[in-house]
Design a protein around this motif. Structure first.
Motif, PDB file in Angstrom:
ATOM      1  N   VAL A 286      75.473  41.214 -19.428  1.00  0.00           N
ATOM      2  CA  VAL A 286      74.182  41.860 -19.676  1.00  0.00           C
ATOM      3  C   VAL A 286      73.723  41.594 -21.103  1.00  0.00           C
ATOM      4  O   VAL A 286      72.552  41.265 -21.357  1.00  0.00           O
ATOM      5  CB  VAL A 286      74.275  43.367 -19.402  1.00  0.00           C
ATOM      6  N   ALA A 287      74.646  41.730 -22.065  1.00  0.00           N
ATOM      7  CA  ALA A 287      74.286  41.519 -23.473  1.00  0.00           C
ATOM      8  C   ALA A 287      73.812  40.089 -23.717  1.00  0.00           C
ATOM      9  O   ALA A 287      72.821  39.856 -24.415  1.00  0.00           O
ATOM     10  CB  ALA A 287      75.483  41.835 -24.370  1.00  0.00           C
ATOM     11  N   GLU A 288      74.499  39.112 -23.103  1.00  0.00           N
ATOM     12  CA  GLU A 288      74.089  37.716 -23.263  1.00  0.00           C
ATOM     13  C   GLU A 288      72.729  37.469 -22.602  1.00  0.00           C
ATOM     14  O   GLU A 288      71.880  36.752 -23.147  1.00  0.00           O
ATOM     15  CB  GLU A 288      75.141  36.787 -22.648  1.00  0.00           C
ATOM     16  N   GLY A 289      72.522  38.077 -21.442  1.00  0.00           N
ATOM     17  CA  GLY A 289      71.251  37.924 -20.754  1.00  0.00           C
ATOM     18  C   GLY A 289      70.092  38.515 -21.543  1.00  0.00           C
ATOM     19  O   GLY A 289      69.006  37.932 -21.605  1.00  0.00           O
ATOM     20  N   LEU A 290      70.311  39.677 -22.147  1.00  0.00           N
ATOM     21  CA  LEU A 290      69.266  40.302 -22.953  1.00  0.00           C
ATOM     22  C   LEU A 290      68.950  39.471 -24.189  1.00  0.00           C
ATOM     23  O   LEU A 290      67.784  39.314 -24.573  1.00  0.00           O
ATOM     24  CB  LEU A 290      69.694  41.715 -23.360  1.00  0.00           C
ATOM     25  N   ASN A 291      69.977  38.922 -24.804  1.00  0.00           N
ATOM     26  CA  ASN A 291      69.764  38.086 -25.980  1.00  0.00           C
ATOM     27  C   ASN A 291      68.977  36.827 -25.615  1.00  0.00           C
ATOM     28  O   ASN A 291      68.051  36.421 -26.331  1.00  0.00           O
ATOM     29  CB  ASN A 291      71.107  37.706 -26.604  1.00  0.00           C
ATOM     30  N   TYR A 292      69.333  36.220 -24.494  1.00  0.00           N
ATOM     31  CA  TYR A 292      68.615  35.027 -24.024  1.00  0.00           C
ATOM     32  C   TYR A 292      67.156  35.375 -23.717  1.00  0.00           C
ATOM     33  O   TYR A 292      66.232  34.627 -24.048  1.00  0.00           O
ATOM     34  CB  TYR A 292      69.306  34.490 -22.775  1.00  0.00           C
ATOM     35  N   MET A 293      66.950  36.547 -23.086  1.00  0.00           N
ATOM     36  CA  MET A 293      65.595  36.978 -22.738  1.00  0.00           C
ATOM     37  C   MET A 293      64.750  37.189 -23.986  1.00  0.00           C
ATOM     38  O   MET A 293      63.565  36.811 -24.025  1.00  0.00           O
ATOM     39  CB  MET A 293      65.679  38.282 -21.939  1.00  0.00           C
ATOM     40  N   ALA A 294      65.330  37.803 -25.016  1.00  0.00           N
ATOM     41  CA  ALA A 294      64.592  38.045 -26.259  1.00  0.00           C
ATOM     42  C   ALA A 294      64.179  36.719 -26.906  1.00  0.00           C
ATOM     43  O   ALA A 294      63.042  36.566 -27.372  1.00  0.00           O
ATOM     44  CB  ALA A 294      65.442  38.866 -27.227  1.00  0.00           C
ATOM     45  N   THR A 295      65.103  35.774 -26.911  1.00  0.00           N
ATOM     46  CA  THR A 295      64.784  34.462 -27.482  1.00  0.00           C
ATOM     47  C   THR A 295      63.729  33.748 -26.654  1.00  0.00           C
ATOM     48  O   THR A 295      62.817  33.115 -27.197  1.00  0.00           O
ATOM     49  CB  THR A 295      66.066  33.600 -27.567  1.00  0.00           C
ATOM     50  N   TRP A 296      63.845  33.858 -25.349  1.00  0.00           N
ATOM     51  CA  TRP A 296      62.874  33.221 -24.461  1.00  0.00           C
ATOM     52  C   TRP A 296      61.473  33.804 -24.671  1.00  0.00           C
ATOM     53  O   TRP A 296      60.500  33.086 -24.856  1.00  0.00           O
ATOM     54  CB  TRP A 296      63.317  33.411 -23.010  1.00  0.00           C
ATOM     55  N   ASN A 297      61.382  35.134 -24.642  1.00  0.00           N
ATOM     56  CA  ASN A 297      60.070  35.764 -24.662  1.00  0.00           C
ATOM     57  C   ASN A 297      59.425  35.809 -26.045  1.00  0.00           C
ATOM     58  O   ASN A 297      58.246  36.129 -26.154  1.00  0.00           O
ATOM     59  CB  ASN A 297      60.140  37.179 -24.074  1.00  0.00           C
ATOM     60  N   MET A 298      60.158  35.468 -27.072  1.00  0.00           N
ATOM     61  CA  MET A 298      59.514  35.452 -28.393  1.00  0.00           C
ATOM     62  C   MET A 298      58.429  34.383 -28.445  1.00  0.00           C
ATOM     63  O   MET A 298      57.490  34.469 -29.247  1.00  0.00           O
ATOM     64  CB  MET A 298      60.550  35.246 -29.506  1.00  0.00           C
ATOM     65  N   SER A 299      58.544  33.391 -27.562  1.00  0.00           N
ATOM     66  CA  SER A 299      57.471  32.394 -27.459  1.00  0.00           C
ATOM     67  C   SER A 299      56.582  32.644 -26.245  1.00  0.00           C
ATOM     68  O   SER A 299      55.355  32.538 -26.329  1.00  0.00           O
ATOM     69  CB  SER A 299      58.059  30.982 -27.396  1.00  0.00           C
ATOM     70  N   MET A 300      57.177  33.035 -25.112  1.00  0.00           N
ATOM     71  CA  MET A 300      56.394  33.203 -23.889  1.00  0.00           C
ATOM     72  C   MET A 300      55.423  34.377 -23.966  1.00  0.00           C
ATOM     73  O   MET A 300      54.401  34.395 -23.273  1.00  0.00           O
ATOM     74  CB  MET A 300      57.323  33.382 -22.684  1.00  0.00           C
ATOM     75  N   LEU A 301      55.696  35.379 -24.800  1.00  0.00           N
ATOM     76  CA  LEU A 301      54.771  36.507 -24.952  1.00  0.00           C
ATOM     77  C   LEU A 301      53.454  36.103 -25.599  1.00  0.00           C
ATOM     78  O   LEU A 301      52.494  36.873 -25.599  1.00  0.00           O
ATOM     79  CB  LEU A 301      55.419  37.634 -25.768  1.00  0.00           C
ATOM     80  N   GLN A 302      53.404  34.886 -26.133  1.00  0.00           N
ATOM     81  CA  GLN A 302      52.185  34.423 -26.782  1.00  0.00           C
ATOM     82  C   GLN A 302      51.238  33.696 -25.815  1.00  0.00           C
ATOM     83  O   GLN A 302      50.197  33.182 -26.231  1.00  0.00           O
ATOM     84  CB  GLN A 302      52.553  33.492 -27.945  1.00  0.00           C
ATOM     85  N   THR A 303      51.573  33.694 -24.533  1.00  0.00           N
ATOM     86  CA  THR A 303      50.731  33.021 -23.551  1.00  0.00           C
ATOM     87  C   THR A 303      49.426  33.774 -23.304  1.00  0.00           C
ATOM     88  O   THR A 303      49.386  35.018 -23.322  1.00  0.00           O
ATOM     89  CB  THR A 303      51.482  32.856 -22.219  1.00  0.00           C
ATOM     90  N   GLN A 304      48.381  33.016 -23.025  1.00  0.00           N
ATOM     91  CA  GLN A 304      47.100  33.615 -22.644  1.00  0.00           C
ATOM     92  C   GLN A 304      47.144  34.210 -21.229  1.00  0.00           C
ATOM     93  O   GLN A 304      46.247  34.966 -20.843  1.00  0.00           O
ATOM     94  CB  GLN A 304      45.993  32.556 -22.730  1.00  0.00           C
ATOM     95  N   ASP A 305      48.189  33.879 -20.475  1.00  0.00           N
ATOM     96  CA  ASP A 305      48.293  34.415 -19.121  1.00  0.00           C
ATOM     97  C   ASP A 305      48.390  35.934 -19.117  1.00  0.00           C
ATOM     98  O   ASP A 305      47.967  36.593 -18.153  1.00  0.00           O
ATOM     99  CB  ASP A 305      49.528  33.826 -18.416  1.00  0.00           C
ATOM    100  N   ILE A 306      48.939  36.518 -20.186  1.00  0.00           N
ATOM    101  CA  ILE A 306      49.042  37.980 -20.256  1.00  0.00           C
ATOM    102  C   ILE A 306      47.652  38.591 -20.354  1.00  0.00           C
ATOM    103  O   ILE A 306      47.311  39.542 -19.632  1.00  0.00           O
ATOM    104  CB  ILE A 306      49.919  38.405 -21.452  1.00  0.00           C
ATOM    105  N   VAL A 307      46.843  38.050 -21.230  1.00  0.00           N
ATOM    106  CA  VAL A 307      45.476  38.555 -21.388  1.00  0.00           C
ATOM    107  C   VAL A 307      44.716  38.425 -20.075  1.00  0.00           C
ATOM    108  O   VAL A 307      44.033  39.360 -19.630  1.00  0.00           O
ATOM    109  CB  VAL A 307      44.748  37.794 -22.515  1.00  0.00           C
ATOM    110  N   LYS A 308      44.839  37.263 -19.421  1.00  0.00           N
ATOM    111  CA  LYS A 308      44.123  37.039 -18.166  1.00  0.00           C
ATOM    112  C   LYS A 308      44.599  37.997 -17.075  1.00  0.00           C
ATOM    113  O   LYS A 308      43.782  38.524 -16.302  1.00  0.00           O
ATOM    114  CB  LYS A 308      44.325  35.592 -17.706  1.00  0.00           C
ATOM    115  N   SER A 309      45.901  38.225 -16.997  1.00  0.00           N
ATOM    116  CA  SER A 309      46.453  39.100 -15.957  1.00  0.00           C
ATOM    117  C   SER A 309      46.035  40.548 -16.168  1.00  0.00           C
ATOM    118  O   SER A 309      45.662  41.251 -15.214  1.00  0.00           O
ATOM    119  CB  SER A 309      47.981  38.989 -15.933  1.00  0.00           C
TER     120      SER A 309
END
Length: 327
Positions: A286-309
């Motif tokens: 779980v700890a490794e998965g959360l760390n990977y998720m944080a690293t992943w989403n630090m860039s993916m959270l900047q997508t315009q898809d969030i605003v559109k959705s």
């Protein structure tokens, strides 16, 4: 920088409005796909894909953003010959890089899903391996097995969700295939069989590694793998191997394409990020998965898809009517 800040403020304002209390009787909960969308999913005429030409597979565009991959040797019960083991890798590597594809349905042409490996075609590779001593023969066989394993691992590595739609027999390597898929549906006539012990070998291309994680019952996995008994559709449903059972192949495929249409209506950044992180987390703590998720989403959270959705939710607009950029 100014554009980024402006986008951030816009998203923040949308989220504030979205999270605000709604008037009594008004709900912003997600609804099932409309009947119109379901009709579109089931009636869209498939068309050929010029980039996919194979001996053992048929790949068509079922509808916008959805590919249909069929095991296409019905006269041989869709047995997996040498061409199949090579072509599946080529096919799904192309799909992984296809910006127009957002979901895949894989099924079998003819009367059943697959009878498993075509032993008459591949036997010589296994029973007459290259090499003039034990070391060299073993080296060759290890390379061969690894290549065969990649035939199904490539499905798991593909970031696009893959839905297996099974009717009739799903035997031997067919179980290896479907356990590498993300979602499994089947028809009432389906059965599943880990057949390898009946031909004198241990399953070596994915079943023993993935099936325990799919159904979460090691005792049942052991029973199936040690005896090669058939698991019928109802047991497959109750054990978690499949998520839904349908009366026949037609109804199952309609449902699979409807599901694929629902998935493909979402942000491809969100959906593909979700698959990648689900697969990663399955094999890590779980700890490794959360760390990977944080690293992943630090860039993916900047997508315009969030605003559109979020904007679509505020405007009570279905996501299938939102244009997301290709990915």
């Amino acid at each position: 920088m100014a554009a980024t800040l402006a986008a951030s403020r816009s998203l923040r304002n949308l989220l504030i409005r979205l999270m605000a209390p709604t008037p009594q009787g008004l709900s912003l909960s997600l609804c099932p796909m409309s009947s119109t969308a379901q009709d579109e999913a089931s009636t869209a005429a498939p068309r050929e894909t010029p980039d996919h030409s194979y001996e053992s597979l048929q790949v068509t565009v079922a509808q916008k953003h959805i590919l249909h991959v069929q095991l296409n040797r019905p006269e041989k019960r869709n047995a997996m010959n040498r061409a199949f083991w090579r072509e599946m890798v080529e096919c799904f590597n192309k799909i992984a890089q296809d910006p127009d594809c957002r979901a895949v349905v894989i099924s079998g042409a003819g009367k059943l899903f697959t009878a498993g490996a075509d032993l008459t075609d591949i036997a010589s590779e296994i029973l007459q391996p290259r090499g003039d001593d034990v070391a060299r023969i073993s080296w060759y066989l290890r390379s061969l097995i690894s290549r065969y394993q990649e035939t199904f691992s490539v499905i798991e590595k593909c970031p696009k969700p893959v839905i297996a739609a099974v009717h009739g027999a799903c035997v031997g390597a067919g179980v290896d295939l479907i356990t590498a898929c993300d979602i499994r549906y089947c028809a009432q006539d389906a059965f599943f069989q880990v057949k390898e012990v009946d031909v004198g070998l241990a399953a070596d291309v994915g079943t023993l590694q993935r099936l325990p994680k799919v159904i979460g019952n090691q005792s049942l996995v052991n029973e199936l793998a040690f005896t090669s008994r058939k698991m019928m559709a109802d047991e497959a449903l109750s054990s978690g191997l499949v998520s839904r059972v349908f009366p026949d192949k037609v109804g199952m495929l309609d449902a699979a394409f409807t599901l694929a249409a629902e998935i493909s209506s979402k942000s491809p950044v969100a959906v593909q990020s979700t698959k990648i992180n689900l697969v990663y987390s399955r094999n890590h703590s779980v700890a490794e998965g959360l760390n990977y998720m944080a690293t992943w989403n630090m860039s993916m959270l900047q997508t315009q898809d969030i605003v559109k959705s979020v904007q679509a939710a505020m405007d009570k607009q279905e996501l299938k009517n939102v244009t997301f950029s290709k990915l």
